[in-house]
Design an enzyme around this catalytic site. Structure first.
Site, mmCIF file in Angstrom:
data_model
loop_
_atom_site.group_PDB
_atom_site.id
_atom_site.type_symbol
_atom_site.label_atom_id
_atom_site.label_comp_id
_atom_site.label_asym_id
_atom_site.label_seq_id
_atom_site.Cartn_x
_atom_site.Cartn_y
_atom_site.Cartn_z
ATOM 1 N N TYR A 54 0.848 -1.199 0.000
ATOM 2 C CA TYR A 54 0.000 0.000 0.000
ATOM 3 C C TYR A 54 0.871 1.233 0.000
ATOM 4 C CZ TYR A 54 -4.982 0.108 -0.200
ATOM 5 O OH TYR A 54 -6.260 0.129 -0.672
ATOM 6 N N GLU A 56 -0.445 4.811 -0.666
ATOM 7 C CA GLU A 56 -1.200 6.042 -0.918
ATOM 8 C C GLU A 56 -0.297 7.243 -0.739
ATOM 9 O OE1 GLU A 56 -4.632 5.979 1.616
ATOM 10 O OE2 GLU A 56 -5.822 4.852 0.166
ATOM 11 N N ASP A 207 -4.584 14.311 -25.710
ATOM 12 C CA ASP A 207 -4.890 12.940 -25.292
ATOM 13 C C ASP A 207 -4.173 12.008 -26.268
ATOM 14 O OD1 ASP A 207 -5.885 10.467 -24.711
ATOM 15 O OD2 ASP A 207 -8.002 11.064 -24.693
ATOM 16 N N THR A 233 -2.415 6.417 -22.450
ATOM 17 C CA THR A 233 -2.418 5.063 -21.908
ATOM 18 C C THR A 233 -1.026 4.494 -22.121
ATOM 19 O OG1 THR A 233 -2.982 3.934 -23.969
ATOM 20 C CG2 THR A 233 -4.828 4.697 -22.613
ATOM 21 N N LYS A 236 -1.237 0.889 -25.325
ATOM 22 C CA LYS A 236 -1.579 0.860 -26.756
ATOM 23 C C LYS A 236 -0.268 0.844 -27.545
ATOM 24 C CE LYS A 236 -6.165 2.756 -25.818
ATOM 25 N NZ LYS A 236 -7.113 3.872 -25.989
ATOM 26 N N ARG A 242 -1.255 -2.423 -18.948
ATOM 27 C CA ARG A 242 -2.519 -1.684 -19.003
ATOM 28 C C ARG A 242 -2.496 -0.581 -17.946
ATOM 29 N NH1 ARG A 242 -6.749 -2.439 -21.789
ATOM 30 N NH2 ARG A 242 -5.495 -4.009 -22.838
HETATM 31 C C1 LIG Z 1 -8.164 4.316 -25.184
HETATM 32 C C2 LIG Z 1 -8.410 5.770 -24.998
HETATM 33 C C3 LIG Z 1 -8.662 6.314 -23.729
HETATM 34 C C4 LIG Z 1 -8.971 5.477 -22.507
HETATM 35 O O1 LIG Z 1 -8.070 4.537 -22.137
HETATM 36 P P1 LIG Z 1 -8.552 3.339 -21.156
HETATM 37 O O2 LIG Z 1 -7.252 2.802 -20.655
HETATM 38 O O3 LIG Z 1 -9.336 2.405 -21.994
HETATM 39 O O4 LIG Z 1 -9.357 3.932 -20.063
HETATM 40 C C5 LIG Z 1 -8.759 7.692 -23.610
HETATM 41 N N1 LIG Z 1 -8.617 8.490 -24.679
HETATM 42 C C6 LIG Z 1 -8.405 7.997 -25.922
HETATM 43 C C7 LIG Z 1 -8.264 8.954 -27.053
HETATM 44 C C8 LIG Z 1 -8.307 6.622 -26.121
HETATM 45 O O5 LIG Z 1 -8.131 6.158 -27.345
#
Ligand SMILES: *Cc1c(COP(=O)(O)O)cnc(C)c1O
Length: 427
Positions: A54, A56, A207, A233, A236, A242
């Site tokens: 833990y 936090e 993003d 993320t 990807k 993840r």
């Molecule tokens: C995949 C994605 C997210 C969210 O990611 P998660 O890990 O699935 O919550 C946010 N913004 C964009 C543009 C994405 O393609």
């Protein structure tokens, strides 16, 4: 055959399921644009004893004892990711990309503030103001879109309409403009977003969920010098565990950190953070730049081959890892839902997706989204993606004929056997 990584699991039911998933991942084609194959180092760090702790708070400021080592792990991840993107500050605790985005909104905005982001049916993400997302209940979203379809290859249509972005920014005076998408095949230039934001006194969040790996590998422009905050993320194109992460200018550091914890989350997943640290180091290697360039080269070869099979690509092509395929030119009656299901039976994993101004519902759609990041990790090159386009066309033309689908599935399995992403770790 079981995954070589499951040897420690003492639970037959779970091991059986993992073996089934191992077979699926290594005998069918993974073309979902948001997926990848994480390295054994990433997998092992993610399964490490750090899950026991833990923690936090943040390094040096924890609410629990015993965090001397964990502090070093999280600091290592933060140092590596700030160096990777050239940022002032990093928060590596978000459990996902969606959590990262909501934390950014919480850090920079008051409830009710206006956010200008991409329309969902034109490529935006749920967290960009979907009625089903909590984001649309706390903040007021205005949405920009893409230009109309244009079949002139020198002036592709269905690209971000910056006149529309600017007009909406002037009319609605958003506090935040979001650049970035989930189903958009073109490079996203951060500069015009910055210019428009400066004109109206808005902040910019980029993003980079999909393209973080392309940015890290130098295949796409780095938004960090232009955006106030970049959220992404780690699983990807970046090919890590993840999870999510946020890099920002120093002036936002404190607000971002308190929005992630305690604003959004409780204890951080330090095992995931260790795996993120491993992935950030992998992404800083010269081989990762080659990987990023190969992803794009493969997507372009894939696109050309799909066009050769009679498909139309939204925006006429791709500059990243994904392709948005308009199925109507191939077959007016073929829906995205039907295509996804037929391809599944042929061992080709994709997802249906709306295309700009799609006449069909988001559950049915007229489009299919495919990506090259995962199979490029497995070693596939332009020639294999040309072959995959042919297999997809055969499966879709023969979608009513189980014999055709079975034959394609067999050829897919042969191809996957020759390009097992974990082959060198199984012996
Ligand atoms: C995949 C994605 C997210 C969210 O990611 P998660 O890990 O699935 O919550 C946010 N913004 C964009 C543009 C994405 O393609």
């Amino acid at each position: 055959m079981a995954s070589p990584f499951d040897a420690w699991i003492r639970d037959e039911e779970v091991v059986t399921l993992l073996a089934q998933e191992w077979a699926r991942q290594t005998s069918t084609l993974q073309l979902i644009a948001s997926e990848n194959f994480a390295s054994p180092s990433v997998l092992a760090a993610g399964g490490s004893i750090l899950t026991n702790k833990y923690a936090e708070g943040y390094p040096g400021r924890r609410y629990y004892g015993g965090n001397a080592v964990v502090d070093e792990v999280e600091d290592l991840a933060r140092r590596r990711v700030t160096a990777l993107f050239g940022a002032d500050h990093a928060n590596v605790q978000p459990h996902s990309g969606a959590n990262a985005n909501v934390a950014v909104y919480q850090a920079l905005l008051e409830p009710g503030d206006t956010i200008l982001a991409m329309r969902l049916d034109q490529g935006g993400h749920l967290t960009h103001g979907s009625p089903a997302s909590i984001t649309s209940k706390y903040w007021h979203f205005v949405s920009y879109g893409v230009t109309p379809r244009n079949d002139d290859p020198d002036h592709p249509g269905e690209v971000i309409d910056f006149d529309n972005v600017r007009d909406l920014a002037l009319a609605h005076r958003p506090r935040l403009i979001v650049a970035g998408a989930t189903a958009y095949a073109r490079r996203i230039d951060p500069v015009p977003f910055r210019e428009i934001a400066d004109e109206v006194g808005a902040l910019v969040m980029f993003d980079a969920a999909h393209v973080a790996g392309l940015i890290a590998g130098g295949a796409h422009p780095n938004p960090v010098p232009y955006a106030d905050v970049v959220a992404f993320t780690t699983h990807k194109t970046l090919r890590g565990p993840r999870g999510g992460a946020i890099v920002s200018r120093e002036e936002w550091a404190k607000r971002i950190d308190s929005a992630v914890f305690p604003g959004q989350q409780g204890g951080p997943l330090e095992h995931a953070i260790a795996a993120k640290a491993v992935a950030f180091r992998e992404a800083a290697q010269p081989s990762f730049s080659q990987y990023a360039a190969q992803i794009v080269a493969n997507a372009q070869a894939f696109g050309a081959a799909l066009v050769g099979q009679g498909f139309r690509l939204v925006s006429g092509g791709t500059e990243n890892h994904l392709l948005l395929v308009d199925l109507r030119d191939f077959d007016v009656d073929l829906t995205g839902k039907e295509a996804q299901e037929a391809l599944d039976r042929a061992g080709i994993t994709t997802n249906r997706n709306t295309i700009p101004d799609d006449p069909r519902s988001p559950f049915v759609t007229s489009g299919l989204r495919v990506g090259t990041a995962a199979q490029t990790t497995a070693g596939m090159r332009e020639a294999e993606f040309g072959q995959i386009a042919g297999l997809m066309a055969r499966a879709l033309r023969g979608r009513g004929d189980e014999a055709v689908l079975a034959q394609v599935r067999g050829e897919v399995a042969d191809l996957c056997a020759a390009f097992n992403p974990y082959a060198s770790f199984t012996s």
